[in-house]
Each structure stands twice: as structure tokens, then as C-alpha cells.
Design a protein around this motif. Structure first.
Motif, PDB file in Angstrom:
ATOM      1  N   ALA A   1      36.425  10.847  88.622  1.00  0.00           N
ATOM      2  CA  ALA A   1      36.576  12.110  87.886  1.00  0.00           C
ATOM      3  C   ALA A   1      35.654  13.176  88.463  1.00  0.00           C
ATOM      4  N   GLY A   2      34.441  12.784  88.823  1.00  0.00           N
ATOM      5  CA  GLY A   2      33.516  13.733  89.437  1.00  0.00           C
ATOM      6  C   GLY A   2      34.025  14.247  90.768  1.00  0.00           C
ATOM      7  N   VAL A   3      34.549  13.354  91.598  1.00  0.00           N
ATOM      8  CA  VAL A   3      35.110  13.757  92.897  1.00  0.00           C
ATOM      9  C   VAL A   3      36.255  14.742  92.688  1.00  0.00           C
ATOM     10  N   LEU A   4      37.156  14.409  91.772  1.00  0.00           N
ATOM     11  CA  LEU A   4      38.322  15.274  91.550  1.00  0.00           C
ATOM     12  C   LEU A   4      37.914  16.631  90.982  1.00  0.00           C
ATOM     13  N   SER A   5      36.846  16.671  90.210  1.00  0.00           N
ATOM     14  CA  SER A   5      36.400  17.949  89.641  1.00  0.00           C
ATOM     15  C   SER A   5      35.893  18.892  90.719  1.00  0.00           C
ATOM     16  N   MET A   6      35.488  18.350  91.871  1.00  0.00           N
ATOM     17  CA  MET A   6      34.982  19.181  92.967  1.00  0.00           C
ATOM     18  C   MET A   6      36.067  19.581  93.961  1.00  0.00           C
ATOM     19  N   ALA A   7      37.216  18.911  93.895  1.00  0.00           N
ATOM     20  CA  ALA A   7      38.306  19.200  94.830  1.00  0.00           C
ATOM     21  C   ALA A   7      38.997  20.509  94.462  1.00  0.00           C
ATOM     22  N   SER A   8      39.559  21.163  95.460  1.00  0.00           N
ATOM     23  CA  SER A   8      40.363  22.365  95.186  1.00  0.00           C
ATOM     24  C   SER A   8      41.712  21.982  94.606  1.00  0.00           C
ATOM     25  N   VAL A   9      42.270  20.866  95.105  1.00  0.00           N
ATOM     26  CA  VAL A   9      43.581  20.376  94.672  1.00  0.00           C
ATOM     27  C   VAL A   9      43.584  18.858  94.848  1.00  0.00           C
ATOM     28  N   LEU A  10      44.380  18.183  94.037  1.00  0.00           N
ATOM     29  CA  LEU A  10      44.670  16.763  94.235  1.00  0.00           C
ATOM     30  C   LEU A  10      46.103  16.651  94.725  1.00  0.00           C
ATOM     31  N   LEU A  11      46.308  15.928  95.810  1.00  0.00           N
ATOM     32  CA  LEU A  11      47.654  15.625  96.302  1.00  0.00           C
ATOM     33  C   LEU A  11      47.909  14.144  96.064  1.00  0.00           C
ATOM     34  N   GLY A  12      48.985  13.828  95.359  1.00  0.00           N
ATOM     35  CA  GLY A  12      49.279  12.428  95.091  1.00  0.00           C
ATOM     36  C   GLY A  12      50.733  12.211  94.751  1.00  0.00           C
ATOM     37  N   ASN A  13      51.031  10.980  94.423  1.00  0.00           N
ATOM     38  CA  ASN A  13      52.372  10.623  93.961  1.00  0.00           C
ATOM     39  C   ASN A  13      52.404  10.773  92.440  1.00  0.00           C
ATOM     40  N   ASP A  14      53.484  10.328  91.823  1.00  0.00           N
ATOM     41  CA  ASP A  14      53.560  10.303  90.360  1.00  0.00           C
ATOM     42  C   ASP A  14      52.669   9.154  89.890  1.00  0.00           C
ATOM     43  N   SER A  15      51.377   9.450  89.688  1.00  0.00           N
ATOM     44  CA  SER A  15      50.411   8.399  89.385  1.00  0.00           C
ATOM     45  C   SER A  15      49.241   8.965  88.596  1.00  0.00           C
ATOM     46  N   GLY A  16      48.376   8.070  88.115  1.00  0.00           N
ATOM     47  CA  GLY A  16      47.284   8.440  87.230  1.00  0.00           C
ATOM     48  C   GLY A  16      46.334   9.510  87.736  1.00  0.00           C
ATOM     49  N   PRO A  17      45.911   9.475  89.013  1.00  0.00           N
ATOM     50  CA  PRO A  17      44.969  10.497  89.478  1.00  0.00           C
ATOM     51  C   PRO A  17      45.453  11.930  89.290  1.00  0.00           C
ATOM     52  N   VAL A  18      46.769  12.152  89.297  1.00  0.00           N
ATOM     53  CA  VAL A  18      47.306  13.496  89.058  1.00  0.00           C
ATOM     54  C   VAL A  18      46.848  14.011  87.699  1.00  0.00           C
ATOM     55  N   HIS A  19      46.965  13.173  86.676  1.00  0.00           N
ATOM     56  CA  HIS A  19      46.626  13.603  85.320  1.00  0.00           C
ATOM     57  C   HIS A  19      45.122  13.628  85.085  1.00  0.00           C
TER      58      HIS A  19
ATOM     59  N   THR B   1      41.306  20.400  87.716  1.00  0.00           N
ATOM     60  CA  THR B   1      41.782  20.570  89.085  1.00  0.00           C
ATOM     61  C   THR B   1      43.311  20.515  89.127  1.00  0.00           C
ATOM     62  N   PRO B   2      43.951  21.486  89.777  1.00  0.00           N
ATOM     63  CA  PRO B   2      45.415  21.439  89.875  1.00  0.00           C
ATOM     64  C   PRO B   2      45.854  20.306  90.787  1.00  0.00           C
ATOM     65  N   ALA B   3      47.119  19.911  90.653  1.00  0.00           N
ATOM     66  CA  ALA B   3      47.632  18.781  91.424  1.00  0.00           C
ATOM     67  C   ALA B   3      49.021  19.079  91.960  1.00  0.00           C
ATOM     68  N   VAL B   4      49.295  18.564  93.145  1.00  0.00           N
ATOM     69  CA  VAL B   4      50.647  18.520  93.690  1.00  0.00           C
ATOM     70  C   VAL B   4      51.091  17.069  93.588  1.00  0.00           C
ATOM     71  N   ALA B   5      52.121  16.829  92.803  1.00  0.00           N
ATOM     72  CA  ALA B   5      52.600  15.466  92.558  1.00  0.00           C
ATOM     73  C   ALA B   5      53.967  15.281  93.192  1.00  0.00           C
ATOM     74  N   ILE B   6      54.107  14.221  93.987  1.00  0.00           N
ATOM     75  CA  ILE B   6      55.359  13.915  94.673  1.00  0.00           C
ATOM     76  C   ILE B   6      56.122  12.867  93.865  1.00  0.00           C
ATOM     77  N   PHE B   7      57.324  13.219  93.449  1.00  0.00           N
ATOM     78  CA  PHE B   7      58.165  12.328  92.649  1.00  0.00           C
ATOM     79  C   PHE B   7      59.320  11.817  93.492  1.00  0.00           C
ATOM     80  N   GLY B   8      59.589  10.509  93.390  1.00  0.00           N
ATOM     81  CA  GLY B   8      60.711   9.904  94.105  1.00  0.00           C
ATOM     82  C   GLY B   8      61.658   9.234  93.132  1.00  0.00           C
ATOM     83  N   PRO B   9      61.483   7.927  92.874  1.00  0.00           N
ATOM     84  CA  PRO B   9      62.395   7.229  91.962  1.00  0.00           C
ATOM     85  C   PRO B   9      62.226   7.650  90.506  1.00  0.00           C
ATOM     86  N   THR B  10      61.049   8.185  90.176  1.00  0.00           N
ATOM     87  CA  THR B  10      60.862   8.788  88.856  1.00  0.00           C
ATOM     88  C   THR B  10      61.147  10.277  88.980  1.00  0.00           C
ATOM     89  N   HIS B  11      60.949  11.021  87.899  1.00  0.00           N
ATOM     90  CA  HIS B  11      61.313  12.443  87.926  1.00  0.00           C
ATOM     91  C   HIS B  11      60.478  13.182  86.890  1.00  0.00           C
TER      92      HIS B  11
END
Length: 321
Positions: A231-249, A256-266
Motif C-alpha cells: 500500500a505504501g509503494v502504491l501510494s507513491m506511484a503516479s499510476v498502477l498498471l495491472g490486470n483485473d486484480s486486487g492491486p488495482v483497487h 493512486t489512479p489505475a489502468v486495469a486490463i480486462f480480458g475474460p472478465t469485464h
């Protein structure tokens, strides 16, 4: 007023469920909140001043006996709603018991192609559970980062260029992961633009993170952080890039804003990032599963492979200050 909030797992759900705390406290200023969760997530909640006590329950034990010393509850708020949490709620002395609408039928109808109407966002459904109490205020997920966690994160990030993007390439189900080559190309392009990157994730993500690192040089904290430090690391990041997964939320919950990539989910299933962008290829077969656990019915994973490096970079560009 004494309230038990139950949300056992997982990382994203626990992060999102914190949205109920502020509306509860605004409506009941003297509320005493106890939160029941699984051990990995208890550490994430213990620095929240809105929670009086966090009880971490190991599922190998039949019942969370720590609850037995509490002299009853005015409210049990079950934000998980599985048979085990139903049983806990039923056995505890409580004046009122409430649960949130899981929208099971609606979500299954989306997966089976019987509707294209999106499900209410999970946060909205958590907040709906408060409506019978007369609580109708909006709440935002929030996870607090302690000074100790912040310092640990700062130490781990000592060699990472700033500003930086935290990249979480893993996901519980392999079908939900974007390609290792795609992540690597994005990281290399970010570096060319003077933006740093660092890989994050837990032990289960080590192998896939290793695949990313075979294609690019990038520092990795995968498997090296507990949840408060993450959580501390993510609070210092400009953005989080990830899949549809827990770190996004979790990223959203620390601001911190996030770019989330969705595939089989939506995103229509109710788990789009509240702050940031959800990237998806809208195919007739999408979503094909609730959590991404099923193999691709087409066999080509075009839903995830159809998202290009350019798509991801454009989304990141919108969010990096």
C-alpha cells in the motif's frame, strides 16, 4: 453502537469494502466498528482509525472465537455473504443483521450472454447494504498507510526513478494476465520517456514477473512486500498498471489512479477502477467467466491479446501528471 463488518477476502474486495466506513461514522458518530477478515488482510486494516478492532480469522478454525468475548452487536454487516459468514452472523447475538446484494443472477446472466446491462459497481452494492439504516451517503474506499509502512516502501524504492508507474503483471488466474511482452514493451517505452517502473505482486506472481523481466530491465518488488508495505509503494506511484486484480483497487484506495486490463472478465461485472481507466476489447463472448477461471472458449485469448501497447500507453499518458 457496536457493529461487526465481515469481509474475509480478497485484496480488492476488502479494499473496496472500506467504502462503508465513512458513511457509517457520519450517520452514527459514536459507532464502534469491529472488522472480521482473513489474516493477510487484517494487517491492511489495523491502521484505520475508523476501526476499533480487527479480528483475523484463520479458516482452519471452526469459528472465530475472539468474537465470543464481545457482548453482542447492534449490527452485523455481512459484506461477504457466503455460507460460513451466514453461520457466523446467525450464531452471534445481534439486534440487526444486514448483507449486501451480490447480484449473482445478474452477473451470471452477463456471462451467459443473456443481458448486456452492467451490474452496479461493487462499491455501490456495498453501500446499498446500509440503506435499511437510513444511510444513503456515498463512500470512497480508503486504506491508511502507516508511517512504518511508508518508510519500508521508501527504502525499497530507493533505486527507482521518479515519477514511476507500479506494474502488477500477475493475477490469480493466468487467463486474466496481459502478455509479458506487452508489459515489457510498455515499461521500455516509459523509460524512454523518462518515467520509471517497478514490478509489484505477491509470491504467486514471481514466475510471470520473471517472464516480464526476461524482456526488459526493471526493478522488482514481487514477493518482497507485505500488504501494508505494498500500500505504501502504491501510494507513491503516479499510476498502477495491472490486470483485473486486487492491486488495482488497493491503488485506488490509497489515492493512486489505475489502468486495469480486462480480458475474460469485464468492467460490466462491477469491478472497474473507480479512479483511472478500464481497458477491454468488447467481444460477443465477453465476459466468459465471473473471475477469469475458465479456459478461453475460443482458444486464442483475443480479448486480452487484442489490447495493444499503444492502448495502454495512451491510457497511462492521460493519468501521469
Amino acid at each position: 453502537m457496536r457493529c461487526l463488518v465481515i469481509r474475509m477476502s480478497s485484496l480488492g474486495d476488502v479494499s473496496l469494502a472500506t467504502a462503508v466506513l465513512e458513511p457509517l461514522r457520519e450517520h452514527f458518530p459514536s459507532i464502534d466498528v469491529i472488522w472480521l477478515t482473513r489474516p493477510p488482510y487484517g494487517a491492511l486494516l489495523r491502521d484505520d482509525p475508523r476501526i476499533s478492532e480487527v479480528i483475523s480469522w484463520d479458516r482452519r478454525r471452526l469459528f472465530p472465537t475472539a468474537l465470543l468475548r464481545v457482548e453482542g452487536f447492534d449490527l452485523v454487516l455481512d459484506l461477504h455473504r457466503i455460507p460460513r459468514t451466514w453461520l457466523i452472523s446467525a450464531l452471534l447475538p445481534a439486534r440487526r443483521r444486514l448483507g449486501y446484494p451480490k447480484a449473482r443472477r445478474h452477473r451470471k446472466a452477463l456471462v451467459r450472454g443473456r443481458t448486456d446491462q452492467p451490474v452496479l459497481h461493487t462499491v455501490e452494492r456495498y453501500l446499498e447494504a446500509l440503506a435499511p439504516l437510513g444511510v444513503r451517503a456515498w463512500g470512497t474506499p480508503r486504506v491508511f498507510v502507516s508511517g512504518e509502512a511508508w518508510e519500508r516502501a521508501e527504502t525499497l524504492l530507493a533505486g527507482v526513478s521518479r515519477p514511476f508507474v507500479a506494474v502488477a503483471p500477475g493475477a490469480r488466474w493466468p487467463t486474466k494476465r496481459w502478455t509479458s511482452e506487452g508489459f515489457a514493451r510498455v515499461i521500455e517505452e516509459l523509460r524512454a520517456r523518462g518515467i520509471g517502473a517497478v514490478l509489484v505482486g505477491d509470491e504467486r506472481d514471481r514466475d510471470f514477473a520473471g517472464e516480464v523481466r526476461t524482456s526488459c530491465k526493471v526493478p522488482s518488488l514481487v514477493g518482497r512486500t507485505d500488504l501494508p508495505t505494498l500500500a505504501g509503494v502504491l501510494s507513491m506511484a503516479s499510476v498502477l498498471l495491472g490486470n483485473d486484480s486486487g492491486p488495482v483497487h488497493l491503488a485506488n484506495a490509497v489515492g493512486t489512479p489505475a489502468v486495469a486490463i480486462f480480458g475474460p472478465t469485464h468492467p460490466k461485472l462491477g469491478f472497474a477502477p473507480l479512479k483511472g481507466r478500464a481497458l477491454t476489447v468488447d467481444l460477443p463472448c465477453s465476459p466468459c467467466s465471473l473471475h477469469g477461471e475458465r479456459p478461453c472458449p475460443r482458444g486464442d485469448r483475443v480479448c486480452i491479446r487484442g489490447i495493444t501497447t499503444e492502448d495502454v500507453l495512451e491510457a497511462l499518458k492521460e493519468l501521469i501528471p
